[in-house]
Design an enzyme around this catalytic site. Structure first.
Site, PDB file in Angstrom:
ATOM      1  N   ASP A   1     -23.030  30.596 -10.633  1.00  0.00           N
ATOM      2  CA  ASP A   1     -24.374  30.016 -10.754  1.00  0.00           C
ATOM      3  C   ASP A   1     -25.161  30.240  -9.462  1.00  0.00           C
ATOM      4  O   ASP A   1     -26.332  30.624  -9.478  1.00  0.00           O
ATOM      5  CB  ASP A   1     -24.322  28.528 -11.156  1.00  0.00           C
ATOM      6  CG  ASP A   1     -23.124  27.778 -10.583  1.00  0.00           C
ATOM      7  OD1 ASP A   1     -22.297  28.402  -9.889  1.00  0.00           O
ATOM      8  OD2 ASP A   1     -23.011  26.563 -10.821  1.00  0.00           O
TER       9      ASP A   1
ATOM     10  N   LYS B   1     -15.922  31.165 -11.286  1.00  0.00           N
ATOM     11  CA  LYS B   1     -16.312  29.785 -11.581  1.00  0.00           C
ATOM     12  C   LYS B   1     -15.052  28.935 -11.397  1.00  0.00           C
ATOM     13  O   LYS B   1     -14.612  28.210 -12.297  1.00  0.00           O
ATOM     14  CB  LYS B   1     -16.884  29.717 -13.008  1.00  0.00           C
ATOM     15  CG  LYS B   1     -17.582  28.427 -13.372  1.00  0.00           C
ATOM     16  CD  LYS B   1     -18.885  28.188 -12.636  1.00  0.00           C
ATOM     17  CE  LYS B   1     -19.471  26.839 -13.040  1.00  0.00           C
ATOM     18  NZ  LYS B   1     -20.455  26.326 -12.079  1.00  0.00           N
TER      19      LYS B   1
ATOM     20  N   ASP C   1     -21.766  40.976 -16.838  1.00  0.00           N
ATOM     21  CA  ASP C   1     -22.762  41.315 -17.856  1.00  0.00           C
ATOM     22  C   ASP C   1     -24.072  40.582 -17.553  1.00  0.00           C
ATOM     23  O   ASP C   1     -25.163  41.176 -17.504  1.00  0.00           O
ATOM     24  CB  ASP C   1     -22.197  40.886 -19.225  1.00  0.00           C
ATOM     25  CG  ASP C   1     -22.987  41.447 -20.398  1.00  0.00           C
ATOM     26  OD1 ASP C   1     -24.040  42.062 -20.173  1.00  0.00           O
ATOM     27  OD2 ASP C   1     -22.546  41.250 -21.548  1.00  0.00           O
TER      28      ASP C   1
ATOM     29  N   ASP D   1     -27.982  41.989 -15.536  1.00  0.00           N
ATOM     30  CA  ASP D   1     -29.345  41.906 -16.113  1.00  0.00           C
ATOM     31  C   ASP D   1     -30.271  41.181 -15.144  1.00  0.00           C
ATOM     32  O   ASP D   1     -31.442  41.535 -14.984  1.00  0.00           O
ATOM     33  CB  ASP D   1     -29.325  41.164 -17.457  1.00  0.00           C
ATOM     34  CG  ASP D   1     -29.058  42.105 -18.638  1.00  0.00           C
ATOM     35  OD1 ASP D   1     -28.310  43.078 -18.454  1.00  0.00           O
ATOM     36  OD2 ASP D   1     -29.607  41.866 -19.738  1.00  0.00           O
TER      37      ASP D   1
ATOM     38  N   TYR E   1     -14.305  38.669 -23.763  1.00  0.00           N
ATOM     39  CA  TYR E   1     -14.716  39.685 -24.744  1.00  0.00           C
ATOM     40  C   TYR E   1     -13.543  40.125 -25.615  1.00  0.00           C
ATOM     41  O   TYR E   1     -13.747  40.682 -26.693  1.00  0.00           O
ATOM     42  CB  TYR E   1     -15.294  40.915 -24.025  1.00  0.00           C
ATOM     43  CG  TYR E   1     -16.676  40.677 -23.470  1.00  0.00           C
ATOM     44  CD1 TYR E   1     -16.887  39.755 -22.452  1.00  0.00           C
ATOM     45  CD2 TYR E   1     -17.773  41.350 -23.978  1.00  0.00           C
ATOM     46  CE1 TYR E   1     -18.150  39.521 -21.950  1.00  0.00           C
ATOM     47  CE2 TYR E   1     -19.042  41.113 -23.478  1.00  0.00           C
ATOM     48  CZ  TYR E   1     -19.220  40.195 -22.464  1.00  0.00           C
ATOM     49  OH  TYR E   1     -20.480  39.958 -21.966  1.00  0.00           O
TER      50      TYR E   1
END
Ligand code: NAD
Length: 373
Positions: free
Chosen positions: A230, A197, A254, A258, A146
């Site tokens: 994942d 990751k 982020d 959700d 970001y």
């Protein structure tokens, strides 16, 4: 009467889209605590967004940045959406929620996910996987892709365009947020899952190494596991009740939150607190905001769920304002409201009649009155 100097300053920024609608309900709740529980708070509105741009030429005017710097706590609604998208790019880059987060070094974002039994019937996930869901995602908030440089869109010599963002973390950026997560795990079930990751990203390799080092050096009493992002996305919907505390980077946090919202029934149910390091006096300033965005598809219709924002107030009462009993009271009032069957459209099941944003505010206030009586 409380001396004015002893009042804690809460800056209120409604922002864009559904932000002001849901924040208005939280302000009603805060005023209830001021009136009925003598909470020593002073609320100040601060301009932000497209309206602030029209009046002051900036999305995030200097006086708003000054107000948030001087605040004990900030209650934020939401940012983004069509009214901001049409403003010139340099104006959007000059000031935004990201600039507040960066300016205050709000490096750790705590996002609790609780599945209320009253919502099991209408939740997108099956009731049997929702039993006991109660975990926290700790999202790193001021680093990585970001903010990383270089970034931008460039035109290559052959006429193609190329978009670039940079995923970058330093050891200190990793350690400070992971420390918050370990400390949080110690107050819960002593279980921390670090998500990265590392199989394809060097920043993930570094993240994992730093987590392990901190674990060995200071937090070996906490049960630590690692998971690729994942797999974590899958586990959150497969078996959301296996998690206690999850710590992860800015982008993954982020996205995963959700996803986790489906365990709580709706994005309109997830509160958050973005915290800064404690100052010398031990104060822990924070910005409280729902996890959701400005939801342009439902903005201005008085149908958004204000419970994410209202539960952010409960976090504020507990974490910054030093009023854990009031926080408990508000959380009980939210539970009571749901058990009484009040539903905005996003959490309504078959046979429920959805109520408005304002009516949900009324229902929470009525629950507070009833419980406090
Ligand atoms: P969003 O979170 O605004 O909405 C996603 C979906 O969830 C929409 O269908 C929306 O109607 C629904 N929803 C969200 N909050 C709800 C609530 N309280 N009650 C009922 N339904 C709710 O995400 P988006 O649509 O991807 O993004 C819209 C804008 O918000 C974008 O400009 C984005 O950049 C911005 N955004 C801001 C923040 C923030 O302010 N912290 C966070 C995420 C997105």
């Amino acid at each position: 009467m409380t001396q004015a100097t002893n009042l804690l300053k809460v800056v209120v920024i409604g922002g864009e889209g559904i932000g002001p609608e849901v924040t208005d309900q939280s302000v009603r709740v805060l005023n209830w605590f001021i009136d009925r529980r003598h909470a020593p708070l002073q609320l100040h509105d601060a301009p932000y967004g497209a309206e602030a741009y029209r009046e002051f030429g900036q999305i995030l005017p200097a006086q708003t940045m000054e107000a948030v710097r001087n605040a004990d706590a900030i209650l934020f609604g939401a940012t983004g959406g069509p009214d901001l998208d049409v403003l010139p790019k340099p104006v959007r880059h000059q000031g935004s929620l990201l600039r507040i987060r960066e300016g205050l070094t709000l490096f750790a974002n705590l996002r609790p996910i609780i599945a209320h039994a009253a919502l099991f019937a209408s939740a997108p996930l099956k009731a049997e996987v929702l039993e006991g869901v109660d975990f926290v995602i700790v999202r790193e908030l001021v680093g990585a892709i970001y903010f990383g440089q270089p970034r931008g869109i460039e035109t290559l010599p052959d006429g193609q365009r190329r978009g670039v963002n940079t995923q970058v973390y330093t050891t200190s950026e990793i350690r400070r947020v992971v420390r918050v997560a370990f400390e949080l795990a110690r107050t819960r079930k002593h279980r921390l899952c670090s998500v990265d990751k590392a199989n394809v990203m060097e920043s993930g390799v570094l993240w994992r190494e730093e987590v392990d080092k901190l674990h060995q050096a200071e937090f070996s009493d906490v049960d630590l596991s690692h998971m690729y992002v994942d797999n974590c996305a899958m586990q959150i919907v497969r078996k959301p009740n296996q998690s206690d505390v999850i710590v992860t980077d800015n982008l993954f946090g982020d996205i995963l939150s959700d996803c986790a919202a489906m365990a709580a029934g709706s994005l309109g149910m997830l509160p958050s607190a973005a915290i800064v390091p404690r100052d010398a006096a031990g104060r822990s300033k924070a910005l409280y905001e729902p996890v959701h965005g400005s939801a342009p598809d439902i903005a201005g219709k008085n149908i958004a769920n204000p419970l994410a924002s209202i539960q952010s107030v409960a976090m504020m009462l507990r974490m910054t304002l030093g009023r854990p009993e009031d926080a408990d009271l508000l959380e009980r009032a939210v539970r009571h409201t749901l058990e009484a069957g009040h539903r905005t459209a996003d959490i309504a099941g078959r046979g429920d009649t959805p109520i408005s944003t304002f009516a949900m505010g009324d229902a929470v206030l009525a629950s507070l009155d009833q419980i406090a009586a």
